[in-house]
Design an enzyme around this catalytic site. Structure first.
Site, PDB file in Angstrom:
ATOM      1  N   SER A  18       0.848  -1.192   0.000  1.00 44.62           N
ATOM      2  CA  SER A  18       0.000   0.000   0.000  1.00 44.62           C
ATOM      3  C   SER A  18       0.878   1.234   0.000  1.00 44.62           C
ATOM      4  CB  SER A  18      -0.889   0.018   1.245  1.00 44.62           C
ATOM      5  OG  SER A  18      -1.383   1.335   1.446  1.00 44.62           O
ATOM      6  N   HIS A  43      -1.202  -1.336  -4.352  1.00 47.73           N
ATOM      7  CA  HIS A  43      -2.469  -0.993  -3.694  1.00 47.73           C
ATOM      8  C   HIS A  43      -2.500   0.514  -3.430  1.00 47.73           C
ATOM      9  CE1 HIS A  43      -5.981  -2.014  -1.137  1.00 47.73           C
ATOM     10  NE2 HIS A  43      -5.525  -1.073  -0.315  1.00 47.73           N
ATOM     11  N   ASP A  45      -4.616   3.670  -1.959  1.00 50.27           N
ATOM     12  CA  ASP A  45      -5.671   3.995  -1.002  1.00 50.27           C
ATOM     13  C   ASP A  45      -6.199   5.402  -1.218  1.00 50.27           C
ATOM     14  OD1 ASP A  45      -5.952   1.667   0.704  1.00 50.27           O
ATOM     15  OD2 ASP A  45      -3.894   2.051   1.340  1.00 50.27           O
ATOM     16  N   MET A  47      -8.827   8.206  -0.006  1.00 49.28           N
ATOM     17  CA  MET A  47      -9.617   8.585   1.181  1.00 49.28           C
ATOM     18  C   MET A  47     -10.164   9.990   1.016  1.00 49.28           C
ATOM     19  SD  MET A  47      -7.165   7.193   4.207  1.00 49.28           S
ATOM     20  CE  MET A  47      -6.388   5.569   4.115  1.00 49.28           C
ATOM     21  N   HIS A  76      -8.359   1.184  -3.982  1.00 50.89           N
ATOM     22  CA  HIS A  76      -9.262   0.982  -2.852  1.00 50.89           C
ATOM     23  C   HIS A  76      -9.913   2.323  -2.520  1.00 50.89           C
ATOM     24  CE1 HIS A  76      -9.502  -0.087   1.753  1.00 50.89           C
ATOM     25  NE2 HIS A  76     -10.697   0.024   1.202  1.00 50.89           N
ATOM     26  N   MET A  78     -12.035   4.545  -0.414  1.00 45.56           N
ATOM     27  CA  MET A  78     -12.638   4.781   0.903  1.00 45.56           C
ATOM     28  C   MET A  78     -13.332   6.134   0.827  1.00 45.56           C
ATOM     29  SD  MET A  78      -9.479   3.249   3.121  1.00 45.56           S
ATOM     30  CE  MET A  78      -8.370   3.379   1.713  1.00 45.56           C
ATOM     31  N   MET A 147     -11.354  -5.778   5.542  1.00 50.01           N
ATOM     32  CA  MET A 147     -10.621  -4.778   6.318  1.00 50.01           C
ATOM     33  C   MET A 147     -10.333  -5.365   7.697  1.00 50.01           C
ATOM     34  SD  MET A 147     -10.227  -2.362   4.190  1.00 50.01           S
ATOM     35  CE  MET A 147      -9.223  -1.450   5.360  1.00 50.01           C
ATOM     36  N   GLY A 154      -2.660   3.816   8.141  1.00 52.41           N
ATOM     37  CA  GLY A 154      -1.750   2.685   8.160  1.00 52.41           C
ATOM     38  C   GLY A 154      -1.201   2.481   9.559  1.00 52.41           C
ATOM     39  N   GLY A 155      -0.468   1.403   9.730  1.00 52.87           N
ATOM     40  CA  GLY A 155       0.252   1.177  10.972  1.00 52.87           C
ATOM     41  C   GLY A 155      -0.583   0.702  12.144  1.00 52.87           C
ATOM     42  N   ASP A 183      -6.573  -6.383   4.219  1.00 58.57           N
ATOM     43  CA  ASP A 183      -6.044  -5.021   4.250  1.00 58.57           C
ATOM     44  C   ASP A 183      -6.021  -4.485   5.669  1.00 58.57           C
ATOM     45  OD1 ASP A 183      -5.167  -2.516   3.612  1.00 58.57           O
ATOM     46  OD2 ASP A 183      -6.915  -1.957   2.414  1.00 58.57           O
ATOM     47  N   GLY A 184      -4.803  -4.357   6.209  1.00 58.00           N
ATOM     48  CA  GLY A 184      -4.629  -3.719   7.507  1.00 58.00           C
ATOM     49  C   GLY A 184      -3.911  -4.585   8.522  1.00 58.00           C
ATOM     50  N   GLY A 185      -2.745  -4.107   8.936  1.00 59.77           N
ATOM     51  CA  GLY A 185      -2.010  -4.794   9.999  1.00 59.77           C
ATOM     52  C   GLY A 185      -1.389  -6.110   9.599  1.00 59.77           C
TER      53      GLY A 185
END
Ligand code: DX5
Ligand code: ZN
Length: 234
Positions: A18, A43, A45, A47, A76, A78, A147, A154-155, A183-185
């Protein structure tokens, strides 16, 4: 409308860095770097500061990135509302265009519009959202994005309750050519469990971009290789 870019379905593990974790002043170079270092997909993102409490960029940036991505551009969204912007992102060159289940009342129409624009259609599902509607959408989706954090940043750490959701979605999908993307972590510590639960695409921001830069790309390669090895259990 957009050039034809066949995306052949495969269940092999795919690593999708990402660029939310990349250097925003160097996106072109960062995209080239992660692909050169082994990324399968890129990827992206998007937003809007409304659907999620953060802002990134819009279709103009995606169009500018397109020449720097030789492979799959995985966008993606959002954003809410989403429908009015789909054509712009398709024209910007998205291969996969993912909208959130929560982005509006007519997700079925949104997914059909995405395919009509020549993109693969993605359905993203927030951690607090149920998946009982997914069987009614299976004919209209090419990828489900689970998700595993609340979107926007992120993070964050992966939310463990989503593992069951991934397993249930894998069973729902069965033999259909539908990707399951996480997606995520995502880290080397959880990648294997995610694949065993049914994922085939792993998005990772912080765990891929850590330690590197567009001028020092080798750490990206190390991080991608480590995540792939963990995911494949080798
Ligand atoms: C979160 C984004 C993710 C995020 C992943 O809203 O959709 O793609 O950048 O970043 P990490 O891997 O750091 O959780
Ligand atoms: Zn994302």
């Amino acid at each position: 409308m957009r050039r034809s870019r066949p995306l052949v379905f495969s269940k092999a593990v795919k690593i999708a860095p990402s660029i939310l974790a990349a250097d925003f002043a160097n996106f072109g170079a960062e995209c080239r770097a992660i692909e050169a270092e082994g990324a399968d997909w890129v990827h992206v993102d998007v937003m809007d500061g409304h659907f999620v409490p953060n802002l990134t960029f819009g279709p103009g940036m995606c169009a500018a990135l397109r020449p720097h991505i030789g492979g799959v551009m995985d966008v993606h969204l959002m954003i809410s509302p989403v429908d009015a912007y789909l054509e712009a992102f398709a024209k910007a060159g998205a291969d996969l265009l993912t909208a959130h289940l929560e982005s509006g009342p007519h997700i079925h129409r949104t997914l059909q519009t995405i395919r009509g624009l020549g993109c693969k259609a993605g359905l993203a599902i927030n951690p607090g959202t149920g998946i009982e509607v997914v069987p009614y959408l299976l004919d209209d989706i090419d990828i489900i994005v689970v998700m595993t954090v609340n979107p926007g940043f992120g993070g964050q750490r992966l939310i463990p309750s989503q593992m069951d959701k991934i397993r249930t979605l894998r069973a729902m999908v069965g033999d259909r050519p539908i990707h399951i993307e996480i997606d995520g972590g995502v880290t080397t510590d959880n990648a294997r469990a995610l694949v065993e639960a049914g994922a085939d695409v792993l998005v990772a921001g912080s765990s891929i971009f850590k330690g590197g830069s567009a001028q020092n790309t080798a750490p990206y390669g190390v991080n991608i290789a480590a995540l792939r090895a963990a995911a494949e259990g080798v």
